[in-house]
Each structure stands twice: as structure tokens, then as C-alpha cells.
Design an enzyme around this catalytic site. Sequence first.
Site, mmCIF file in Angstrom:
data_model
loop_
_atom_site.group_PDB
_atom_site.id
_atom_site.type_symbol
_atom_site.label_atom_id
_atom_site.label_comp_id
_atom_site.label_asym_id
_atom_site.label_seq_id
_atom_site.Cartn_x
_atom_site.Cartn_y
_atom_site.Cartn_z
ATOM 1 N N CYS A 1 0.832 -1.212 0.000
ATOM 2 C CA CYS A 1 0.000 0.000 0.000
ATOM 3 C C CYS A 1 0.867 1.262 0.000
ATOM 4 C CB CYS A 1 -0.975 -0.040 1.174
ATOM 5 S SG CYS A 1 -2.432 1.005 0.918
ATOM 6 N N HIS B 1 -3.998 -5.164 0.166
ATOM 7 C CA HIS B 1 -3.643 -5.826 1.427
ATOM 8 C C HIS B 1 -3.768 -7.340 1.285
ATOM 9 C CE1 HIS B 1 -3.710 -2.350 4.405
ATOM 10 N NE2 HIS B 1 -3.945 -1.800 3.223
ATOM 11 N N GLU C 1 -3.052 -9.582 3.605
ATOM 12 C CA GLU C 1 -3.514 -10.230 4.839
ATOM 13 C C GLU C 1 -5.037 -10.292 4.812
ATOM 14 O OE1 GLU C 1 -4.472 -6.140 5.893
ATOM 15 O OE2 GLU C 1 -2.886 -7.058 4.730
#
Length: 357
Positions: free
Chosen positions: A244, A329, A331
Site C-alpha cells: 500500500c 492488502h 492479509e
Amino acid sequence: MKGKLILEDGSVFTGDLLNEYKATGEVVFNTGMTGYQEILTDPSYCSQIVTLTFPLIGNYGVADKFMQSRESFVNGFIIGELCDEGSNWQKENELAKFLNDQKIPCLYNVDTRAVTRTIRSQGCMKGIIVSEDASQEEIDKLMAVPIKLDVVAEVTTPETYVMDNDGPHVVVMDFGIKQNILNSLHNLGCKLTVVPADTKADEIMAMNPDGIFLSNGPGDPKDVPEVIEEVKKLIGKKPMFGICLGHQLISLALGANTYKLKFGHRGSNQPVKNLLNGRVHISSQNHGYAVEEASLKELPLEITHINVNDGTVEGMRHTSLPLFSVQYHPEASPGPDDNMYLFDQFWTLLTGETKGE
């Protein structure tokens, strides 16, 4: 108590105020169906007023295990229906209490579809949350409050700390990192040394890391030129992975350009195409800026991922150095787990081994 959201263009949206706190900030929207606590505690939303498009919020309560940072950094919260009593075996409290404890201004019973359509049409803009009977003087005063630019300094860790492990040592530059990114790296087997955003390159190298990780975070990457200069010094020294804001900082350090998106990508349902194998993954995203594709053409960088919706750059890798980054992202908390393989790729850069071997 009745209240209203007033946008910079004069648009007004009415609702009910949960508390008496007022707010000024950039108004953005998130399309995720779950993860409201993770959104509220993701430092990347620092100084923003977040609108959720899913109509029912608070239906599973809140719990400490879902916290993504030490506190919430959002300036305000705009939602449809606020659930009075959540139902979930992990619930420790209600969302309303969490919002009050964190002193987050919340306007509910709002037509969030109308808010979202306005932002999609006009672009992200400043907004304020006030009571229905707020005077014009109060409105003008709040609207005059500038959007904060030093947001990375606000959310980064105030001091260095270590998450010990037996595997390779990774120094994490914290620009506003989510706890679940740290957990993903730690579960991979890495020892993590998490350092403040203003840590110098020579300090990082003195820690003798096996790799360097550049985290997510809020704001315009061009607002932290001093960080970009330190990243320049680190590139090529050790394997590097950026997510990011970290992805954007790497691109700027290598001479590329970034720009602001009209209304950004925020949600856990963003389709991303992996250009290396042709697969499309569903991803969780939260960013208002992107890397300019044209600025990469003369650089030793290869685009690896693009956004299926608008074709923007979602990932890249260096053509000769052990360096790669993604805009989204990987995760999966909350969100799909399609992209956890990226942590395994970082492990391979760190150790030369495929994870699981």
C-alpha cells in the site's frame, strides 16, 4: 439527537447522532460487508470520515482481538442502521460503546447509498459532521479546518519494539501498519523489529536485517519526502517488500510518480489480475493514491498486478533486485485469503527456500 453530514460541495445528508462529537475530514466510502472494527482501527483511515455502504453495522459487536492498532484514528463514521445488540461468540462489547469510548463522531440512519453516489460522481472531498441545529458560524469554522498532512507521524509507533521468532530478521518500517500484517509476517516465521517511520537508513542497516518491509499507512506519499530519501538508500541493500503506502514510497524512491484517485479503492471485494499467471484474485484494499503506470516505463520495474475495475497498477517487481510491492492488502483480516501467497514470496527472497520445504 438529529445531525447531518455536510460535504464541501454543499450536499447535506441527515441522520441521528450517536454522540455530541463533531468531525472534519475527507469523506470516503468502504464497500466491505464485514470488518467495521478493523476499518475503524486501520491507521490508513487517519483523519478521514468513513462511510460504510453495507446497511447494517454492529451486528456482531466488537472485541479486542480485532483491533488493528492501539486506537482508532478516524475522524468520523457514517452508517445506515446501527445495531443495538450484536450477536457473536467472540463479542466483548457493543459497537456503540466502542465508538463512544474512542470519541468517534457517528452519524447513523443515513442514506449511505446517496453519500456514496455523490462521492463516486464528484470525487472525495472534505466534509463535516454537526448537529442539525448547528449555526452557520460553527459550520464555516469546521469546514475551514484543513485536512491534516502529517498523518504518518501521528500513526507510526512511537518507539522501536520486537516480535521475536527463530526465522529471518525483518525490519518493519511502520507508516501505520495493521496488526494483522505484523501477525502474518510473524506467523511466517520472521523475527520482526518494528521501527518508527522517521528511522534513518543507516540505523536500519545497523540492525543487520535479512529483509526490510515497508508498511501500509495514510495520506499522500509525497507528503513524506524525508522517508522517500531513506527508502532510496535502502533499495538494493536487502530484500524488500512493500504494501500500500510502502508500495507507493518504493515507486517514488525509484523515480516513478503517484497521483490521487477520484474516489479511491476501499473494500474487501476488489478484483486484481496477476499478470504473471493470468489469475484474478479478490483483494482487500484501502488507498486513495496510485502509482502512475506511464512513469514506470523507463524504470527497471515490471508491473505484476492490475486492478480489473479500472486498470490501475496494483503490483510491481524490480527486474534485477530482490524487491516487490503490492497496492492492496494480502492479509485476510477481514477479507479473502487469495493473496497470502505474497508473504510466501517474501520468505523465498529472505531465505532462498520455498515456504513449506
